[in-house]
Design an enzyme around this catalytic site. Structure first.
Site, PDB file in Angstrom:
ATOM      1  N   ARG A   1       0.822  -1.220   0.000  1.00 41.80           N
ATOM      2  CA  ARG A   1       0.000   0.000   0.000  1.00 41.80           C
ATOM      3  C   ARG A   1       0.847   1.258   0.000  1.00 41.80           C
ATOM      4  O   ARG A   1       0.363   2.337  -0.369  1.00 41.80           O
ATOM      5  CB  ARG A   1      -0.986  -0.030   1.173  1.00 41.80           C
TER       6      ARG A   1
ATOM      7  N   GLU B   1       5.555 -10.138  15.177  1.00 44.67           N
ATOM      8  CA  GLU B   1       4.914 -10.653  16.384  1.00 44.67           C
ATOM      9  C   GLU B   1       5.181 -12.160  16.520  1.00 44.67           C
ATOM     10  O   GLU B   1       5.512 -12.654  17.587  1.00 44.67           O
ATOM     11  CB  GLU B   1       3.419 -10.383  16.276  1.00 44.67           C
TER      12      GLU B   1
HETATM   13  P1  AMP Z   1       4.482  -2.006  11.742  1.00 47.02           P
HETATM   14  O1  AMP Z   1       5.739  -2.684  11.284  1.00 47.02           O
HETATM   15  O2  AMP Z   1       3.889  -2.629  12.969  1.00 47.02           O
HETATM   16  O3  AMP Z   1       4.653  -0.516  11.878  1.00 47.02           O
HETATM   17  O4  AMP Z   1       3.383  -2.275  10.633  1.00 47.02           O
HETATM   18  C1  AMP Z   1       3.356  -1.491   9.511  1.00 47.02           C
HETATM   19  C2  AMP Z   1       2.855  -2.234   8.303  1.00 47.02           C
HETATM   20  O5  AMP Z   1       1.727  -3.064   8.588  1.00 47.02           O
HETATM   21  C3  AMP Z   1       2.419  -1.244   7.263  1.00 47.02           C
HETATM   22  O6  AMP Z   1       2.927  -1.665   6.007  1.00 47.02           O
HETATM   23  C4  AMP Z   1       0.909  -1.271   7.310  1.00 47.02           C
HETATM   24  O7  AMP Z   1       0.385  -1.308   6.022  1.00 47.02           O
HETATM   25  C5  AMP Z   1       0.529  -2.526   8.065  1.00 47.02           C
HETATM   26  N1  AMP Z   1      -0.355  -2.280   9.227  1.00 47.02           N
HETATM   27  C6  AMP Z   1      -0.057  -2.494  10.523  1.00 47.02           C
HETATM   28  N2  AMP Z   1      -1.087  -2.241  11.321  1.00 47.02           N
HETATM   29  C7  AMP Z   1      -2.097  -1.838  10.511  1.00 47.02           C
HETATM   30  C8  AMP Z   1      -3.460  -1.424  10.754  1.00 47.02           C
HETATM   31  N3  AMP Z   1      -3.987  -1.362  11.980  1.00 47.02           N
HETATM   32  N4  AMP Z   1      -4.186  -1.051   9.693  1.00 47.02           N
HETATM   33  C9  AMP Z   1      -3.668  -1.110   8.441  1.00 47.02           C
HETATM   34  N5  AMP Z   1      -2.409  -1.506   8.160  1.00 47.02           N
HETATM   35  C10 AMP Z   1      -1.626  -1.870   9.184  1.00 47.02           C
END
Ligand code: AMP
Length: 171
Positions: free
Chosen positions: A59, A96
């Site tokens: 995205r 996770e």
């Molecule tokens: P993080 O590594 O935890 O910051 O996760 C970021 C990635 O996961 C990004 O590429 C987001 O597109 C996706 N992502 C994580 N949490 C969400 C959420 N609540 N809603 C949409 N996309 C998420």
């Protein structure tokens, strides 16, 4: 100014229980909202000279390419393993459950280039941090990390504390 938050759909328990998914597809359906989001990103970047927008699969590609075009910059995809056809650098990071990997083409960024790192959502920051590590290892300068949505309660920006971090919507 258009309120972009009304174009973000919250989908409970996707992709698994307990996750409140921030769905940007309603925003993508609305040309005025797309223009507004791009304008807001450009105003946060200001008059910085940018060589490349580096965006994270998948995205991140949507607004990443729009921003690159407006900034007169190149566009570089960071992808999941095995998707990029030419020689890549890879960086492994903790998820996770278990580990994941991100890859970038070795010839995508030159030393000293000025970079915007973009993704749709900043959650825990692990993904963006890994992408930044790849860019830094290639000798480039990260001018700003930007996101459509930031989930502040997950403190993702703490993982990006050596960079300027901007987001259009905070939850
Ligand atoms: P993080 O590594 O935890 O910051 O996760 C970021 C990635 O996961 C990004 O590429 C987001 O597109 C996706 N992502 C994580 N949490 C969400 C959420 N609540 N809603 C949409 N996309 C998420």
């Amino acid at each position: 100014m258009t309120d972009l938050s009304k174009y973000i759909r919250e989908v409970p328990n996707f992709p698994k229980d307990g996750i409140q998914f921030k769905d940007i597809t309603p925003l993508l359906q609305n040309p005025e909202a797309i223009k507004e989001a791009v304008a807001q990103f450009l105003s946060l970047i200001g008059d910085e000279k940018i060589d490349k927008v580096v965006a994270i699969e998948s995205r991140g590609f949507l607004f990443g390419l729009l921003l690159a075009e407006k900034l007169n910059a190149g566009f570089v995809p960071i992808r999941k393993p095995g998707k990029l056809p030419a020689e890549t650098y890879a960086e492994v990071y903790d998820m996770e459950y278990g580990k994941d990997t991100l890859e970038i083409h070795c010839d995508a960024i030159k030393k000293g280039e000025r970079i915007i790192l973009h993704d749709d959502v900043l959650a825990t920051g692990g993904t963006a941090r890994t992408a930044c590590n790849l860019v830094k290892k290639m000798g480039a300068e990260i001018v700003q990390c930007n996101f459509l949505v930031e989930l502040e309660f997950l403190n993702g920006r703490n993982k990006l504390n050596s960079y300027a971090v901007e987001s259009l919507l905070k939850y």
